[in-house]
Design an enzyme around this catalytic site. Structure first.
Site, PDB file in Angstrom:
ATOM      1  N   ARG A  47       1.081  -1.223   0.088  1.00 21.27           N
ATOM      2  CA  ARG A  47       0.035   0.508  -0.429  1.00 21.27           C
ATOM      3  C   ARG A  47       0.841   1.548   0.079  1.00 21.27           C
ATOM      4  O   ARG A  47       0.690   2.069   0.513  1.00 21.27           O
ATOM      5  CB  ARG A  47      -0.673  -0.656   0.647  1.00 21.27           C
ATOM      6  CG  ARG A  47      -1.270  -1.428   1.343  1.00 21.27           C
ATOM      7  CD  ARG A  47      -2.988  -1.486   0.079  1.00 21.27           C
ATOM      8  NE  ARG A  47      -3.850  -2.396   0.496  1.00 21.27           N
ATOM      9  CZ  ARG A  47      -3.395  -4.031  -0.116  1.00 21.27           C
ATOM     10  NH1 ARG A  47      -2.271  -4.094  -0.586  1.00 21.27           N
ATOM     11  NH2 ARG A  47      -4.170  -4.339   0.287  1.00 21.27           N
TER      12      ARG A  47
ATOM     13  N   SER B  99     -10.638   0.736   3.902  1.00 22.09           N
ATOM     14  CA  SER B  99      -9.369  -0.191   5.516  1.00 22.09           C
ATOM     15  C   SER B  99      -8.920   1.214   5.723  1.00 22.09           C
ATOM     16  O   SER B  99      -8.170   2.022   5.025  1.00 22.09           O
ATOM     17  CB  SER B  99      -8.086  -1.098   4.858  1.00 22.09           C
ATOM     18  OG  SER B  99      -8.781  -1.787   4.703  1.00 22.09           O
TER      19      SER B  99
ATOM     20  N   GLU C 136      -4.018   4.139   6.583  1.00 25.97           N
ATOM     21  CA  GLU C 136      -4.056   3.429   4.082  1.00 25.97           C
ATOM     22  C   GLU C 136      -4.492   4.961   3.759  1.00 25.97           C
ATOM     23  O   GLU C 136      -3.811   5.288   2.496  1.00 25.97           O
ATOM     24  CB  GLU C 136      -4.726   2.393   4.490  1.00 25.97           C
ATOM     25  CG  GLU C 136      -3.969   2.081   3.199  1.00 25.97           C
ATOM     26  CD  GLU C 136      -4.760   1.130   3.044  1.00 25.97           C
ATOM     27  OE1 GLU C 136      -5.158   0.020   3.738  1.00 25.97           O
ATOM     28  OE2 GLU C 136      -6.145  -0.023   1.904  1.00 25.97           O
TER      29      GLU C 136
HETATM   30  C1  LIG Z   1     -15.297   0.384  -0.086  1.00 23.32           C
HETATM   31  C2  LIG Z   1     -13.616   0.814  -0.313  1.00 23.32           C
HETATM   32  C3  LIG Z   1     -12.723  -0.782  -0.088  1.00 23.32           C
HETATM   33  C4  LIG Z   1     -11.969  -0.386  -1.049  1.00 23.32           C
HETATM   34  N1  LIG Z   1     -11.278  -1.851  -0.767  1.00 23.32           N
HETATM   35  C5  LIG Z   1      -9.662  -1.414  -1.191  1.00 23.32           C
HETATM   36  C6  LIG Z   1      -9.120  -2.461  -1.685  1.00 23.32           C
HETATM   37  O1  LIG Z   1      -9.428  -3.167  -1.647  1.00 23.32           O
HETATM   38  N2  LIG Z   1      -7.024  -2.387  -1.538  1.00 23.32           N
HETATM   39  C7  LIG Z   1      -6.883  -1.538  -1.892  1.00 23.32           C
HETATM   40  O2  LIG Z   1      -6.051  -0.807  -2.823  1.00 23.32           O
HETATM   41  N3  LIG Z   1      -7.734   0.293  -1.852  1.00 23.32           N
HETATM   42  C8  LIG Z   1      -9.627  -0.040  -1.793  1.00 23.32           C
HETATM   43  N4  LIG Z   1      -9.304   1.666  -1.452  1.00 23.32           N
HETATM   44  C9  LIG Z   1      -9.131   2.333  -1.445  1.00 23.32           C
HETATM   45  C10 LIG Z   1      -9.636   2.853  -2.649  1.00 23.32           C
HETATM   46  O3  LIG Z   1      -9.930   2.788  -3.283  1.00 23.32           O
HETATM   47  C11 LIG Z   1      -8.179   2.695  -3.495  1.00 23.32           C
HETATM   48  O4  LIG Z   1      -6.683   3.741  -2.953  1.00 23.32           O
HETATM   49  C12 LIG Z   1      -8.334   3.517  -4.894  1.00 23.32           C
HETATM   50  O5  LIG Z   1      -6.998   3.491  -5.805  1.00 23.32           O
HETATM   51  C13 LIG Z   1      -8.128   5.180  -4.468  1.00 23.32           C
HETATM   52  O6  LIG Z   1      -8.308   5.476  -5.693  1.00 23.32           O
HETATM   53  P1  LIG Z   1      -9.314   7.068  -5.952  1.00 23.32           P
HETATM   54  O7  LIG Z   1      -9.636   7.693  -7.465  1.00 23.32           O
HETATM   55  O8  LIG Z   1     -10.323   7.060  -5.238  1.00 23.32           O
HETATM   56  O9  LIG Z   1      -8.214   8.116  -5.210  1.00 23.32           O
HETATM   57  P2  LIG Z   1      -8.382   9.271  -4.637  1.00 23.32           P
HETATM   58  O10 LIG Z   1      -9.122   8.925  -2.554  1.00 23.32           O
HETATM   59  O11 LIG Z   1      -9.385  10.560  -4.998  1.00 23.32           O
HETATM   60  O12 LIG Z   1      -7.211   9.687  -4.326  1.00 23.32           O
HETATM   61  C14 LIG Z   1      -5.972   8.623  -3.286  1.00 23.32           C
HETATM   62  C15 LIG Z   1      -4.802   9.633  -3.452  1.00 23.32           C
HETATM   63  O13 LIG Z   1      -4.134  10.034  -4.347  1.00 23.32           O
HETATM   64  C16 LIG Z   1      -4.082  10.964  -4.839  1.00 23.32           C
HETATM   65  N5  LIG Z   1      -4.367  11.314  -6.456  1.00 23.32           N
HETATM   66  C17 LIG Z   1      -5.305  10.413  -7.041  1.00 23.32           C
HETATM   67  N6  LIG Z   1      -5.169  10.716  -8.076  1.00 23.32           N
HETATM   68  C18 LIG Z   1      -4.416  11.182  -9.033  1.00 23.32           C
HETATM   69  C19 LIG Z   1      -3.156  11.238  -9.882  1.00 23.32           C
HETATM   70  N7  LIG Z   1      -4.225  10.959 -11.297  1.00 23.32           N
HETATM   71  N8  LIG Z   1      -1.898  11.865  -9.787  1.00 23.32           N
HETATM   72  C20 LIG Z   1      -1.708  11.712  -8.716  1.00 23.32           C
HETATM   73  N9  LIG Z   1      -2.185  11.865  -7.844  1.00 23.32           N
HETATM   74  C21 LIG Z   1      -3.284  11.632  -7.669  1.00 23.32           C
HETATM   75  C22 LIG Z   1      -4.799  11.965  -4.115  1.00 23.32           C
HETATM   76  O14 LIG Z   1      -4.328  12.986  -4.095  1.00 23.32           O
HETATM   77  C23 LIG Z   1      -4.630  11.534  -3.005  1.00 23.32           C
HETATM   78  O15 LIG Z   1      -3.529  11.278  -1.809  1.00 23.32           O
HETATM   79  C24 LIG Z   1     -11.275   0.844  -0.851  1.00 23.32           C
HETATM   80  C25 LIG Z   1     -11.637   1.861  -0.420  1.00 23.32           C
HETATM   81  C26 LIG Z   1     -13.318   2.030  -0.323  1.00 23.32           C
HETATM   82  C27 LIG Z   1     -13.925   3.139  -0.320  1.00 23.32           C
END
Ligand SMILES: Cc1cc2nc3c(=O)[nH]c(=O)nc-3n(C[C@H](O)[C@H](O)[C@H](O)COP(=O)(O)OP(=O)(O)OC[C@H]3O[C@@H](n4cnc5c(N)ncnc54)[C@H](O)[C@@H]3O)c2cc1C
Length: 337
Positions: A164, A238, A333
């Site tokens: 992660r 998480s 995380e």
């Molecule tokens: C119900 C649920 C289940 C989940 N299960 C998992 C799992 O099984 N495994 C797992 O690894 N994660 C899991 N996650 C966490 C999450 O879905 C992942 O980390 C996902 O990759 C985040 O994507 P996002 O586009 O929503 O990022 P955001 O929340 O929008 O951003 C996360 C971070 O990345 C940065 N960021 C986003 N996009 C960019 C970009 N294009 N360039 C530079 N920086 C950027 C943001 O500034 C922020 O710091 C879960 C979340 C939820 C709500």
């Protein structure tokens, strides 16, 4: 580009926290990003890159420019007998990419089905689930340096992927906007049911009868049963990482808690954070506006009107208690801002 002022982010974060952005903009191409970064108005302004908002906890308003990545596209860049290199726009929904891959009978990301968020954020924390991680299929990514406005390529080694974790959560935090990534997917059948929960589901099925579609369907079913849907219960998956501890710490812990579960991989010992939290009786704990999910103790939930600070306060209480009882420091995380 339409720049919005004082935009509420309540529908842009899965915790459903009501924070706002001073400026908010959707970007659909690299040119949009370059134009924005060159604009005099935003030169000194703080920039926040937003994907699906599923891995953030907003504890205050963002006094700057929120850049919402909407760069789309899934394209085949190269194909050999056994492999396919696919380029993905950072604004694609991650699960849409997995769906596309499975529909095309490609192997490598089916275990990562139903993870919320955009493809562009997947490398940030090297998303992982059910025995697979993004790094297993990652080739390279393109990103724009926010300061110099230069387009830069990062290969797998450059990204310094870990559990992660990546360089974008550490040394290069907040410095680059990821615009595209390339994955190498397998045309040859490659089944990974090494993860205990998946193995249990398929232990009576012959490997020849399995395929990426069946794995995806099973992962989706398990996830739907176990995890809260952010549409109805605000959460960010998480909240804490599983702590990595030393052999000597494990030995000490086993004296007081002989039943403590642990996983050993490449000399690393991981303790399930969920077990520690459950052991300290936080599972299902409720406060006025937030709480700990009753089916999964790693997930903090918004019970309706919680602020980011209230959720953070609960997280701190849990951390303090785990430290007191196990002498282990839980690490978040979720990205807190
Ligand atoms: C119900 C649920 C289940 C989940 N299960 C998992 C799992 O099984 N495994 C797992 O690894 N994660 C899991 N996650 C966490 C999450 O879905 C992942 O980390 C996902 O990759 C985040 O994507 P996002 O586009 O929503 O990022 P955001 O929340 O929008 O951003 C996360 C971070 O990345 C940065 N960021 C986003 N996009 C960019 C970009 N294009 N360039 C530079 N920086 C950027 C943001 O500034 C922020 O710091 C879960 C979340 C939820 C709500």
């Amino acid at each position: 580009m339409n720049i919005l002022n004082s935009k509420s982010l309540i529908n842009h974060n899965t915790f459903k926290v009501n924070a706002s952005a001073k400026f908010f903009v959707n970007v659909k191409s690299e040119n949009d990003i370059i134009e924005l970064l060159k604009a005099q108005k935003f030169k000194t302004c703080k920039k926040f890159i937003l994907g699906g908002g599923s891995n953030i906890l907003l504890t205050k308003d963002i006094n700057g420019l929120v850049i919402h990545n909407q760069i789309k596209g899934i394209r085949i860049k190269k194909e050999t007998k056994y492999k396919m290199v696919v380029e993905i726009g950072a604004g694609e929904m991650w699960d849409k990419v997995v769906e596309w891959s499975v529909e095309n009978n490609l192997y490598g990301i089916e275990n990562l089905s139903l993870i919320p968020g955009y493809a562009g954020a997947a490398p940030i924390q090297n998303i992982g689930a059910y025995g697979s991680e993004l790094k297993d299929v990652f080739l390279e990514l393109e990103a724009i340096n926010i300061e110099t406005i230069e387009n830069t390529q990062f290969n797998k080694a450059d990204c310094q992927f870990g559990y992660r974790n990546s360089i974008f959560k550490n040394n290069l935090k907040g410095q680059f906007i990821i615009t595209r990534l390339k994955l190498i997917l397998s045309k040859k059948k490659k089944i990974n049911i090494s993860y205990k929960g998946l193995y249990e589901e398929f232990k009576n099925t012959a490997i020849e009868d399995l395929n990426c579609k069946k794995i995806r369907e099973k992962v989706i079913a398990i996830r739907k049963n176990k995890l809260p849907n952010p549409v109805t219960i605000g959460n960010a998956g998480s909240f804490f990482k599983n702590p990595i501890i030393s052999e000597s710490t494990l030995t000490k812990l086993q004296i007081s808690h002989p039943e403590i579960p642990f996983f050993k991989k490449n000399e690393e010992i991981k303790i399930p954070a969920a077990w520690l939290i459950e052991k300290c009786k936080w599972k299902g704990h409720t406060e006025k506006t937030c709480g700990v999910y009753n089916k999964h103790s790693l997930i903090l939930i918004n019970r309706g009107t919680a602020s980011g600070l209230e959720i953070l306060k609960l997280a701190k209480k849990i951390k303090k208690d785990i430290y007191k009882n196990f002498n282990i420091n839980l690490e978040e995380e979720v990205n807190i801002s």
